[in-house]
Design a protein around this motif. Structure first.
Motif, short mmCIF file in Angstrom:
data_model
loop_
_atom_site.label_atom_id
_atom_site.label_comp_id
_atom_site.label_asym_id
_atom_site.label_seq_id
_atom_site.Cartn_x
_atom_site.Cartn_y
_atom_site.Cartn_z
N SER A 170 7.34 45.75 26.59
CA SER A 170 7.75 46.95 27.33
C SER A 170 7.03 48.17 26.77
CB SER A 170 9.27 47.18 27.20
OG SER A 170 10.00 46.33 28.05
N VAL A 171 6.37 48.93 27.62
CA VAL A 171 5.71 50.16 27.18
C VAL A 171 6.79 51.22 26.91
CG1 VAL A 171 4.04 51.94 27.80
CG2 VAL A 171 3.68 49.57 28.55
N ILE B 45 19.84 39.26 37.81
CA ILE B 45 18.43 39.42 37.45
C ILE B 45 18.36 40.19 36.13
CG2 ILE B 45 17.52 39.24 39.81
CD1 ILE B 45 17.19 42.28 39.85
N ALA B 46 17.49 39.71 35.24
CA ALA B 46 17.24 40.40 33.98
C ALA B 46 15.80 40.91 34.03
CB ALA B 46 17.43 39.44 32.81
N CYS B 47 15.65 42.23 33.95
CA CYS B 47 14.34 42.85 34.16
C CYS B 47 13.90 43.59 32.90
CB CYS B 47 14.40 43.86 35.30
SG CYS B 47 14.91 43.12 36.87
N GLY B 48 12.69 43.34 32.47
CA GLY B 48 12.13 44.09 31.36
C GLY B 48 12.03 45.56 31.72
N ILE B 49 12.33 46.43 30.77
CA ILE B 49 12.30 47.87 31.05
C ILE B 49 10.86 48.32 31.28
CG2 ILE B 49 12.65 50.14 29.97
CD1 ILE B 49 15.21 48.83 28.69
N SER B 50 10.65 49.00 32.40
CA SER B 50 9.32 49.49 32.76
C SER B 50 9.33 51.01 32.76
CB SER B 50 8.93 48.96 34.14
OG SER B 50 8.67 47.58 34.08
N GLY C 233 9.59 39.92 33.61
CA GLY C 233 9.03 40.71 32.52
C GLY C 233 8.82 42.16 32.92
N PRO C 234 8.55 43.03 31.93
CA PRO C 234 8.13 44.40 32.25
C PRO C 234 6.67 44.37 32.74
CG PRO C 234 8.00 44.03 29.90
CD PRO C 234 8.52 42.75 30.50
N GLU C 235 6.07 45.54 32.97
CA GLU C 235 4.68 45.58 33.46
C GLU C 235 3.73 44.75 32.60
OE1 GLU C 235 5.47 49.33 32.74
OE2 GLU C 235 5.21 50.21 34.74
N PHE D 124 18.96 45.18 32.22
CA PHE D 124 17.66 45.70 31.78
C PHE D 124 17.51 45.44 30.29
CE2 PHE D 124 18.37 48.12 35.66
CZ PHE D 124 17.15 47.96 36.29
N PHE D 125 16.38 44.83 29.91
CA PHE D 125 16.19 44.53 28.48
C PHE D 125 14.87 45.13 27.98
CE2 PHE D 125 12.83 41.33 28.76
CZ PHE D 125 12.97 40.82 30.05
#
Lengths: 243, 243
Positions: free
Chosen positions: B111-112, B78-83, B195-197, B105-106
Protein backbone atom coordinates in the motif's frame (compact mmCIF):
# COMPACT_ATOMS: atom_id res chain seq x y z
CA UNK A 1 5.06 -2.67 -18.43
CA UNK A 2 4.07 0.66 -19.98
CA UNK A 3 1.93 0.33 -23.11
CA UNK A 4 1.40 2.98 -25.80
CA UNK A 5 -0.71 3.21 -28.95
CA UNK A 6 0.75 4.25 -32.31
CA UNK A 7 -1.33 5.72 -35.09
CA UNK A 8 0.66 3.94 -37.81
CA UNK A 9 2.10 0.55 -38.78
CA UNK A 10 5.35 -0.14 -36.93
CA UNK A 11 8.55 -0.82 -38.87
CA UNK A 12 11.74 -2.02 -37.21
CA UNK A 13 12.54 1.45 -35.92
CA UNK A 14 10.04 3.83 -34.39
CA UNK A 15 10.49 7.47 -33.52
CA UNK A 16 8.35 8.44 -30.53
CA UNK A 17 5.85 11.21 -31.31
CA UNK A 18 5.83 14.29 -29.08
CA UNK A 19 3.23 13.24 -26.48
CA UNK A 20 4.62 9.71 -26.16
CA UNK A 21 8.13 11.13 -25.82
CA UNK A 22 6.96 13.43 -23.07
CA UNK A 23 5.28 10.64 -21.11
CA UNK A 24 7.96 7.98 -21.61
CA UNK A 25 11.07 10.11 -21.12
CA UNK A 26 9.91 12.98 -18.91
CA UNK A 27 7.19 11.36 -16.78
CA UNK A 28 8.24 7.68 -16.69
CA UNK A 29 11.95 8.61 -16.87
CA UNK A 30 12.74 5.82 -19.33
CA UNK A 31 16.19 5.74 -20.86
CA UNK A 32 18.15 3.76 -23.46
CA UNK A 33 17.76 0.03 -22.92
CA UNK A 34 14.30 0.37 -21.29
CA UNK A 35 11.42 -1.55 -22.86
CA UNK A 36 7.77 -0.73 -23.49
CA UNK A 37 4.85 -2.17 -25.43
CA UNK A 38 3.50 -0.53 -28.56
CA UNK A 39 0.18 -1.29 -30.27
CA UNK A 40 0.03 -0.35 -33.94
CA UNK A 41 -2.93 0.66 -36.09
CA UNK A 42 -3.63 -3.02 -36.91
CA UNK A 43 -3.92 -3.94 -33.21
CA UNK A 44 -0.60 -5.79 -33.37
CA UNK A 45 1.46 -5.40 -30.21
CA UNK A 46 5.26 -5.22 -30.13
CA UNK A 47 7.82 -5.23 -27.35
CA UNK A 48 10.05 -2.21 -28.10
CA UNK A 49 13.42 -1.18 -26.71
CA UNK A 50 14.64 2.42 -26.52
CA UNK A 51 17.87 2.58 -28.48
CA UNK A 52 18.54 6.30 -28.71
CA UNK A 53 17.41 9.20 -26.52
CA UNK A 54 18.79 12.65 -27.33
CA UNK A 55 17.76 16.26 -27.97
CA UNK A 56 14.01 15.82 -27.38
CA UNK A 57 13.80 12.77 -29.63
CA UNK A 58 13.71 9.09 -28.81
CA UNK A 59 13.99 6.06 -31.08
CA UNK A 60 12.89 2.54 -30.24
CA UNK A 61 13.54 -0.78 -31.94
CA UNK A 62 11.18 -3.73 -32.33
CA UNK A 63 12.24 -6.61 -30.07
CA UNK A 64 9.41 -9.05 -30.77
CA UNK A 65 5.69 -9.33 -31.36
CA UNK A 66 3.41 -9.98 -28.39
CA UNK A 67 0.55 -12.20 -29.51
CA UNK A 68 -1.53 -12.08 -26.34
CA UNK A 69 -4.99 -10.68 -27.00
CA UNK A 70 -7.11 -9.41 -24.15
CA UNK A 71 -10.11 -8.18 -26.15
CA UNK A 72 -13.61 -9.42 -25.26
CA UNK A 73 -14.73 -12.17 -27.67
CA UNK A 74 -17.78 -10.09 -28.62
CA UNK A 75 -17.98 -6.45 -29.68
CA UNK A 76 -19.93 -4.51 -27.09
CA UNK A 77 -21.21 -0.97 -27.62
CA UNK A 78 -22.79 0.83 -24.68
CA UNK A 79 -25.07 3.81 -25.22
CA UNK A 80 -25.39 5.91 -22.06
CA UNK A 81 -27.73 8.80 -21.38
CA UNK A 82 -25.79 11.93 -20.51
CA UNK A 83 -25.70 12.46 -16.75
CA UNK A 84 -24.45 15.23 -14.52
CA UNK A 85 -20.89 15.81 -13.34
CA UNK A 86 -17.93 13.66 -14.26
CA UNK A 87 -19.90 10.46 -14.67
CA UNK A 88 -19.06 10.25 -18.38
CA UNK A 89 -15.32 10.12 -17.56
CA UNK A 90 -15.96 7.47 -14.97
CA UNK A 91 -17.96 5.35 -17.41
CA UNK A 92 -15.31 5.65 -20.13
CA UNK A 93 -12.46 4.73 -17.81
CA UNK A 94 -14.13 1.75 -16.15
CA UNK A 95 -15.88 0.41 -19.27
CA UNK A 96 -12.53 0.53 -21.11
CA UNK A 97 -10.92 -1.52 -18.33
CA UNK A 98 -13.78 -3.99 -18.74
CA UNK A 99 -13.37 -4.40 -22.49
CA UNK A 100 -16.01 -2.20 -24.15
CA UNK A 101 -15.61 -1.54 -27.90
CA UNK A 102 -17.56 1.69 -28.32
CA UNK A 103 -19.31 4.17 -26.01
CA UNK A 104 -22.05 6.47 -27.27
CA UNK A 105 -23.33 9.30 -25.08
CA UNK A 106 -26.81 10.52 -25.97
CA UNK A 107 -29.04 13.34 -24.76
CA UNK A 108 -31.89 11.41 -23.14
CA UNK A 109 -35.43 12.75 -22.85
CA UNK A 110 -34.90 12.71 -19.09
CA UNK A 111 -31.25 13.88 -19.10
CA UNK A 112 -30.84 16.68 -16.54
CA UNK A 113 -27.61 17.75 -18.26
CA UNK A 114 -27.46 17.88 -22.05
CA UNK A 115 -24.56 18.51 -24.43
CA UNK A 116 -25.13 20.84 -27.35
CA UNK A 117 -23.27 20.57 -30.66
CA UNK A 118 -20.55 22.93 -29.53
CA UNK A 119 -19.98 21.36 -26.15
CA UNK A 120 -20.04 17.77 -27.35
CA UNK A 121 -16.94 18.19 -29.50
CA UNK A 122 -14.75 19.17 -26.56
CA UNK A 123 -16.33 16.51 -24.37
CA UNK A 124 -15.74 13.73 -26.89
CA UNK A 125 -12.12 14.83 -27.40
CA UNK A 126 -11.52 14.75 -23.65
CA UNK A 127 -13.28 11.38 -23.22
CA UNK A 128 -11.28 9.88 -26.09
CA UNK A 129 -8.12 10.74 -24.20
CA UNK A 130 -9.53 9.03 -21.10
CA UNK A 131 -10.24 5.94 -23.24
CA UNK A 132 -6.70 5.96 -24.62
CA UNK A 133 -5.09 6.26 -21.22
CA UNK A 134 -7.34 3.52 -19.73
CA UNK A 135 -6.51 1.28 -22.71
CA UNK A 136 -2.81 1.73 -22.05
CA UNK A 137 -3.30 0.99 -18.37
CA UNK A 138 -5.41 -2.12 -18.89
CA UNK A 139 -3.22 -3.41 -21.75
CA UNK A 140 -5.99 -3.39 -24.32
CA UNK A 141 -5.20 -4.00 -28.01
CA UNK A 142 -7.83 -1.46 -29.00
CA UNK A 143 -8.87 2.01 -27.87
CA UNK A 144 -12.66 2.18 -27.55
CA UNK A 145 -14.31 4.84 -29.70
CA UNK A 146 -16.32 7.52 -27.91
CA UNK A 147 -19.21 9.08 -29.84
CA UNK A 148 -22.03 11.51 -29.33
CA UNK A 149 -25.68 11.20 -30.36
CA UNK A 150 -27.92 14.24 -30.12
CA UNK A 151 -30.77 11.88 -29.26
CA UNK A 152 -31.30 8.16 -28.71
CA UNK A 153 -33.21 7.65 -31.96
CA UNK A 154 -30.30 8.93 -34.05
CA UNK A 155 -28.21 5.86 -33.17
CA UNK A 156 -28.06 3.25 -35.96
CA UNK A 157 -29.30 0.09 -34.27
CA UNK A 158 -29.36 -2.00 -37.45
CA UNK A 159 -25.74 -3.09 -37.28
CA UNK A 160 -26.05 -4.99 -34.01
CA UNK A 161 -27.26 -8.59 -33.78
CA UNK A 162 -28.10 -8.24 -30.07
CA UNK A 163 -29.83 -5.21 -28.56
CA UNK A 164 -30.53 -4.84 -24.88
CA UNK A 165 -31.99 -2.09 -22.71
CA UNK A 166 -31.12 -1.99 -19.01
CA UNK A 167 -34.57 -1.03 -17.77
CA UNK A 168 -35.19 -0.22 -14.14
CA UNK A 169 -38.88 -1.07 -14.40
CA UNK A 170 -37.95 -4.57 -15.63
CA UNK A 171 -35.64 -5.00 -12.67
CA UNK A 172 -38.36 -3.81 -10.28
CA UNK A 173 -40.79 -6.35 -11.72
CA UNK A 174 -38.24 -9.09 -11.05
CA UNK A 175 -37.22 -9.69 -14.68
CA UNK A 176 -34.16 -11.89 -14.39
CA UNK A 177 -33.89 -14.17 -17.39
CA UNK A 178 -33.28 -11.91 -20.42
CA UNK A 179 -29.60 -11.12 -19.82
CA UNK A 180 -28.85 -14.69 -18.80
CA UNK A 181 -30.49 -16.07 -21.94
CA UNK A 182 -28.83 -13.53 -24.20
CA UNK A 183 -25.36 -14.29 -22.82
CA UNK A 184 -25.91 -18.01 -23.18
CA UNK A 185 -26.57 -17.53 -26.89
CA UNK A 186 -24.31 -16.66 -29.79
CA UNK A 187 -23.47 -12.96 -30.08
CA UNK A 188 -21.13 -11.13 -32.42
CA UNK A 189 -21.92 -7.56 -31.66
CA UNK A 190 -24.18 -6.15 -29.04
CA UNK A 191 -25.48 -2.74 -28.12
CA UNK A 192 -26.75 -2.08 -24.61
CA UNK A 193 -28.67 1.08 -23.74
CA UNK A 194 -28.52 2.72 -20.30
CA UNK A 195 -30.67 5.70 -19.34
CA UNK A 196 -29.41 8.85 -17.61
CA UNK A 197 -30.09 9.35 -13.88
CA UNK A 198 -33.73 10.19 -14.65
CA UNK A 199 -34.25 6.94 -16.54
CA UNK A 200 -35.53 6.15 -20.03
CA UNK A 201 -38.73 7.86 -21.17
CA UNK A 202 -41.81 5.92 -22.38
CA UNK A 203 -41.29 7.36 -25.87
CA UNK A 204 -37.72 6.15 -25.92
CA UNK A 205 -38.75 2.69 -24.72
CA UNK A 206 -41.36 2.46 -27.47
CA UNK A 207 -38.77 3.43 -30.10
CA UNK A 208 -36.31 0.87 -28.71
CA UNK A 209 -38.91 -1.90 -28.74
CA UNK A 210 -39.65 -1.10 -32.40
CA UNK A 211 -35.92 -1.54 -33.07
CA UNK A 212 -36.10 -5.04 -31.53
CA UNK A 213 -34.31 -4.12 -28.31
CA UNK A 214 -34.98 -6.45 -25.38
CA UNK A 215 -35.75 -5.02 -21.93
CA UNK A 216 -33.57 -6.62 -19.28
CA UNK A 217 -33.22 -6.38 -15.51
CA UNK A 218 -29.68 -6.39 -14.13
CA UNK A 219 -30.38 -7.94 -10.76
CA UNK A 220 -32.80 -6.76 -8.05
CA UNK A 221 -30.89 -3.76 -6.66
CA UNK A 222 -31.24 -0.25 -8.03
CA UNK A 223 -27.89 0.79 -9.49
CA UNK A 224 -26.82 4.30 -10.38
CA UNK A 225 -26.66 5.21 -14.07
CA UNK A 226 -22.87 4.85 -14.12
CA UNK A 227 -22.79 1.53 -12.27
CA UNK A 228 -25.13 -0.51 -14.49
CA UNK A 229 -22.80 -0.62 -17.56
CA UNK A 230 -20.08 -2.12 -15.35
CA UNK A 231 -22.47 -4.83 -14.18
CA UNK A 232 -23.22 -5.71 -17.79
CA UNK A 233 -19.60 -5.75 -18.96
CA UNK A 234 -18.49 -7.85 -15.98
CA UNK A 235 -21.30 -10.32 -16.65
CA UNK A 236 -20.30 -10.58 -20.31
CA UNK A 237 -16.70 -11.29 -19.34
CA UNK A 238 -17.76 -13.83 -16.73
CA UNK A 239 -20.08 -15.62 -19.17
CA UNK A 240 -17.82 -15.49 -22.22
CA UNK A 241 -14.22 -15.40 -20.95
CA UNK A 242 -14.24 -17.63 -17.87
CA UNK A 243 -15.12 -21.30 -17.93
CA UNK B 1 -39.26 6.27 -3.26
CA UNK B 2 -36.96 7.55 -0.52
CA UNK B 3 -35.67 4.85 1.82
CA UNK B 4 -34.24 5.35 5.33
CA UNK B 5 -32.71 3.07 7.92
CA UNK B 6 -33.87 3.09 11.55
CA UNK B 7 -31.69 1.90 14.40
CA UNK B 8 -34.64 0.38 16.30
CA UNK B 9 -37.70 -1.85 15.85
CA UNK B 10 -40.60 0.11 14.33
CA UNK B 11 -43.91 0.36 16.17
CA UNK B 12 -47.04 1.80 14.58
CA UNK B 13 -45.81 5.35 15.07
CA UNK B 14 -42.27 6.53 14.43
CA UNK B 15 -40.73 9.85 15.34
CA UNK B 16 -38.03 10.80 12.84
CA UNK B 17 -34.59 11.24 14.43
CA UNK B 18 -32.74 14.51 13.80
CA UNK B 19 -30.74 13.57 10.68
CA UNK B 20 -33.65 11.80 9.02
CA UNK B 21 -35.91 14.77 9.79
CA UNK B 22 -33.40 17.12 8.23
CA UNK B 23 -33.11 15.08 5.06
CA UNK B 24 -36.80 14.21 4.66
CA UNK B 25 -38.34 17.57 5.57
CA UNK B 26 -35.62 20.12 4.74
CA UNK B 27 -33.85 18.49 1.77
CA UNK B 28 -36.58 16.33 0.20
CA UNK B 29 -39.30 18.79 1.27
CA UNK B 30 -41.69 16.02 2.31
CA UNK B 31 -44.88 17.02 4.07
CA UNK B 32 -47.86 15.40 5.75
CA UNK B 33 -49.34 12.66 3.56
CA UNK B 34 -46.02 11.88 1.85
CA UNK B 35 -44.72 8.34 2.00
CA UNK B 36 -41.26 6.83 2.44
CA UNK B 37 -39.73 3.43 3.15
CA UNK B 38 -38.16 2.57 6.48
CA UNK B 39 -35.91 -0.40 7.23
CA UNK B 40 -35.77 -1.41 10.88
CA UNK B 41 -33.01 -3.08 12.85
CA UNK B 42 -34.36 -6.53 11.86
CA UNK B 43 -34.11 -5.71 8.14
CA UNK B 44 -37.90 -5.51 7.89
CA UNK B 45 -39.07 -2.79 5.53
CA UNK B 46 -42.20 -0.70 6.02
CA UNK B 47 -44.05 1.81 3.90
CA UNK B 48 -44.52 4.83 6.17
CA UNK B 49 -46.73 7.91 5.86
CA UNK B 50 -45.92 11.26 7.44
CA UNK B 51 -48.87 12.15 9.65
CA UNK B 52 -47.60 15.15 11.59
CA UNK B 53 -44.89 17.71 10.78
CA UNK B 54 -44.44 20.60 13.20
CA UNK B 55 -41.82 22.48 15.26
CA UNK B 56 -38.76 20.54 14.04
CA UNK B 57 -40.40 17.17 14.66
CA UNK B 58 -42.06 14.76 12.30
CA UNK B 59 -44.11 11.64 13.01
CA UNK B 60 -44.84 8.84 10.55
CA UNK B 61 -47.29 5.94 10.68
CA UNK B 62 -46.80 2.40 9.42
CA UNK B 63 -48.88 1.79 6.27
CA UNK B 64 -47.76 -1.76 5.44
CA UNK B 65 -44.81 -4.08 5.36
CA UNK B 66 -42.82 -4.39 2.14
CA UNK B 67 -41.63 -7.97 1.77
CA UNK B 68 -39.39 -7.52 -1.27
CA UNK B 69 -35.80 -8.51 -0.50
CA UNK B 70 -32.98 -7.36 -2.74
CA UNK B 71 -30.06 -8.85 -0.80
CA UNK B 72 -27.59 -11.14 -2.60
CA UNK B 73 -28.34 -14.81 -1.83
CA UNK B 74 -24.80 -15.23 -0.44
CA UNK B 75 -22.93 -13.09 2.09
CA UNK B 76 -19.96 -11.50 0.39
CA UNK B 77 -17.15 -9.74 2.24
CA UNK B 78 -14.52 -7.91 0.24
CA UNK B 79 -11.13 -7.08 1.76
CA UNK B 80 -9.40 -4.29 -0.16
CA UNK B 81 -5.86 -3.03 0.21
CA UNK B 82 -5.81 0.67 1.08
CA UNK B 83 -5.17 2.77 -2.01
CA UNK B 84 -4.52 6.45 -2.59
CA UNK B 85 -7.12 9.20 -2.93
CA UNK B 86 -10.87 8.69 -2.69
CA UNK B 87 -10.84 5.13 -3.98
CA UNK B 88 -12.15 3.76 -0.69
CA UNK B 89 -15.30 5.90 -0.99
CA UNK B 90 -15.76 4.77 -4.55
CA UNK B 91 -15.43 1.09 -3.58
CA UNK B 92 -17.90 1.45 -0.69
CA UNK B 93 -20.51 3.24 -2.79
CA UNK B 94 -20.37 0.90 -5.78
CA UNK B 95 -19.94 -2.35 -3.84
CA UNK B 96 -22.97 -1.38 -1.74
CA UNK B 97 -25.03 -0.86 -4.90
CA UNK B 98 -23.89 -4.30 -5.99
CA UNK B 99 -24.92 -6.08 -2.81
CA UNK B 100 -21.77 -6.50 -0.69
CA UNK B 101 -22.26 -7.48 2.98
CA UNK B 102 -19.02 -6.24 4.52
CA UNK B 103 -15.99 -4.27 3.35
CA UNK B 104 -12.65 -4.50 5.14
CA UNK B 105 -9.84 -2.07 4.28
CA UNK B 106 -6.37 -3.32 5.17
CA UNK B 107 -2.87 -1.82 5.06
CA UNK B 108 -1.22 -3.97 2.41
CA UNK B 109 2.53 -4.62 2.29
CA UNK B 110 2.52 -2.71 -1.00
CA UNK B 111 0.00 0.00 0.00
CA UNK B 112 1.40 3.41 -0.96
CA UNK B 113 -1.04 5.07 1.45
CA UNK B 114 -1.60 3.56 4.89
CA UNK B 115 -4.06 4.42 7.64
CA UNK B 116 -2.78 4.55 11.21
CA UNK B 117 -4.94 3.83 14.26
CA UNK B 118 -5.92 7.46 14.66
CA UNK B 119 -6.75 8.11 11.03
CA UNK B 120 -8.66 4.86 10.50
CA UNK B 121 -11.38 5.78 13.00
CA UNK B 122 -12.38 8.92 11.10
CA UNK B 123 -12.09 7.11 7.76
CA UNK B 124 -14.32 4.23 8.84
CA UNK B 125 -16.92 6.65 10.24
CA UNK B 126 -17.00 8.55 6.97
CA UNK B 127 -17.14 5.36 4.88
CA UNK B 128 -19.97 3.97 7.01
CA UNK B 129 -22.00 7.04 6.10
CA UNK B 130 -21.25 6.44 2.42
CA UNK B 131 -22.47 2.85 2.86
CA UNK B 132 -25.66 4.03 4.54
CA UNK B 133 -26.45 6.56 1.86
CA UNK B 134 -25.73 4.07 -0.95
CA UNK B 135 -27.94 1.50 0.80
CA UNK B 136 -30.81 3.99 0.88
CA UNK B 137 -30.28 4.83 -2.77
CA UNK B 138 -30.11 1.22 -3.96
CA UNK B 139 -32.99 0.12 -1.70
CA UNK B 140 -30.95 -2.42 0.23
CA UNK B 141 -32.40 -4.11 3.32
CA UNK B 142 -29.00 -3.97 4.99
CA UNK B 143 -26.21 -1.43 5.39
CA UNK B 144 -22.85 -3.07 4.70
CA UNK B 145 -20.37 -2.90 7.57
CA UNK B 146 -17.10 -1.12 6.90
CA UNK B 147 -14.09 -2.27 8.94
CA UNK B 148 -10.37 -1.67 9.19
CA UNK B 149 -7.55 -4.20 9.51
CA UNK B 150 -4.07 -2.96 10.37
CA UNK B 151 -2.71 -5.76 8.18
CA UNK B 152 -4.07 -8.54 5.97
CA UNK B 153 -3.12 -11.33 8.39
CA UNK B 154 -5.21 -9.83 11.19
CA UNK B 155 -8.44 -10.66 9.30
CA UNK B 156 -10.23 -13.76 10.65
CA UNK B 157 -10.55 -15.99 7.59
CA UNK B 158 -11.95 -18.98 9.49
CA UNK B 159 -15.58 -17.88 9.31
CA UNK B 160 -15.86 -18.00 5.52
CA UNK B 161 -16.61 -21.17 3.58
CA UNK B 162 -15.24 -19.70 0.33
CA UNK B 163 -12.03 -17.66 0.11
CA UNK B 164 -10.78 -16.10 -3.08
CA UNK B 165 -7.87 -13.83 -3.98
CA UNK B 166 -8.09 -11.68 -7.10
CA UNK B 167 -4.51 -12.16 -8.21
CA UNK B 168 -3.08 -10.26 -11.16
CA UNK B 169 -0.39 -12.90 -11.76
CA UNK B 170 -3.11 -15.56 -12.11
CA UNK B 171 -4.92 -13.38 -14.64
CA UNK B 172 -1.68 -12.83 -16.57
CA UNK B 173 -1.08 -16.56 -16.72
CA UNK B 174 -4.54 -17.03 -18.22
CA UNK B 175 -6.20 -18.54 -15.13
CA UNK B 176 -9.90 -18.52 -15.98
CA UNK B 177 -11.66 -21.40 -14.28
CA UNK B 178 -11.42 -20.76 -10.52
CA UNK B 179 -14.08 -18.04 -10.23
CA UNK B 180 -16.40 -19.87 -12.64
CA UNK B 181 -16.11 -23.11 -10.67
CA UNK B 182 -16.53 -21.38 -7.31
CA UNK B 183 -19.70 -19.59 -8.43
CA UNK B 184 -21.16 -22.79 -9.82
CA UNK B 185 -20.81 -24.41 -6.41
CA UNK B 186 -22.67 -23.90 -3.15
CA UNK B 187 -21.58 -20.86 -1.16
CA UNK B 188 -22.94 -19.37 2.04
CA UNK B 189 -20.38 -16.78 2.85
CA UNK B 190 -17.40 -15.72 0.85
CA UNK B 191 -14.44 -13.44 1.37
CA UNK B 192 -12.59 -12.02 -1.61
CA UNK B 193 -9.24 -10.26 -1.24
CA UNK B 194 -8.11 -7.45 -3.53
CA UNK B 195 -4.65 -5.90 -3.35
CA UNK B 196 -3.91 -2.16 -3.30
CA UNK B 197 -2.58 -0.48 -6.49
CA UNK B 198 0.84 -2.04 -5.90
CA UNK B 199 -0.61 -5.55 -5.72
CA UNK B 200 -0.36 -8.31 -3.14
CA UNK B 201 3.10 -9.18 -1.78
CA UNK B 202 4.61 -12.70 -1.97
CA UNK B 203 4.44 -12.92 1.84
CA UNK B 204 0.76 -12.03 1.81
CA UNK B 205 0.07 -14.58 -0.93
CA UNK B 206 1.82 -17.28 1.07
CA UNK B 207 -0.23 -16.45 4.16
CA UNK B 208 -3.46 -16.48 2.12
CA UNK B 209 -2.64 -19.85 0.59
CA UNK B 210 -2.08 -21.25 4.08
CA UNK B 211 -5.57 -20.00 4.96
CA UNK B 212 -6.99 -22.00 2.03
CA UNK B 213 -7.63 -19.00 -0.20
CA UNK B 214 -7.87 -19.78 -3.93
CA UNK B 215 -6.04 -17.56 -6.44
CA UNK B 216 -8.37 -16.47 -9.23
CA UNK B 217 -8.06 -14.45 -12.42
CA UNK B 218 -10.91 -12.06 -13.19
CA UNK B 219 -10.65 -12.06 -16.96
CA UNK B 220 -7.66 -11.21 -19.16
CA UNK B 221 -7.59 -7.41 -18.80
CA UNK B 222 -5.70 -5.58 -16.07
CA UNK B 223 -8.23 -3.77 -13.89
CA UNK B 224 -7.50 -1.03 -11.41
CA UNK B 225 -7.63 -1.91 -7.72
CA UNK B 226 -11.06 -0.29 -7.34
CA UNK B 227 -12.58 -1.89 -10.45
CA UNK B 228 -11.88 -5.56 -9.69
CA UNK B 229 -14.31 -5.83 -6.72
CA UNK B 230 -17.12 -4.60 -8.99
CA UNK B 231 -16.29 -7.29 -11.54
CA UNK B 232 -16.56 -9.92 -8.83
CA UNK B 233 -19.82 -8.64 -7.33
CA UNK B 234 -21.45 -8.32 -10.77
CA UNK B 235 -20.39 -11.86 -11.64
CA UNK B 236 -21.84 -13.17 -8.38
CA UNK B 237 -25.14 -11.45 -9.08
CA UNK B 238 -25.17 -12.71 -12.67
CA UNK B 239 -24.41 -16.28 -11.60
CA UNK B 240 -26.66 -16.41 -8.54
CA UNK B 241 -29.53 -13.98 -9.16
CA UNK B 242 -30.24 -14.25 -12.89
CA UNK B 243 -31.34 -17.45 -14.57
Amino acid sequence: MQRYFAKETINDEYSLPKEMYKHAIKVMRMSEGDEFELVDNNQSVFLMELVLVENNTATARKVKEITKNVELPIDVTIACGISKGDKAEFIVQKATEMGVKKIIFFNGDYSVAKWDEKRQKKKIERLSKVAQSASEQSHRNFIPEVEYASKLSSIDFSKYDTKLVAYEESAKQGEKSTLYQILNGKIENMIAIFGPEGGISPNEIQMLLQKDCKLAGLGPRIMRAETAPLYLLSSISFAKELS
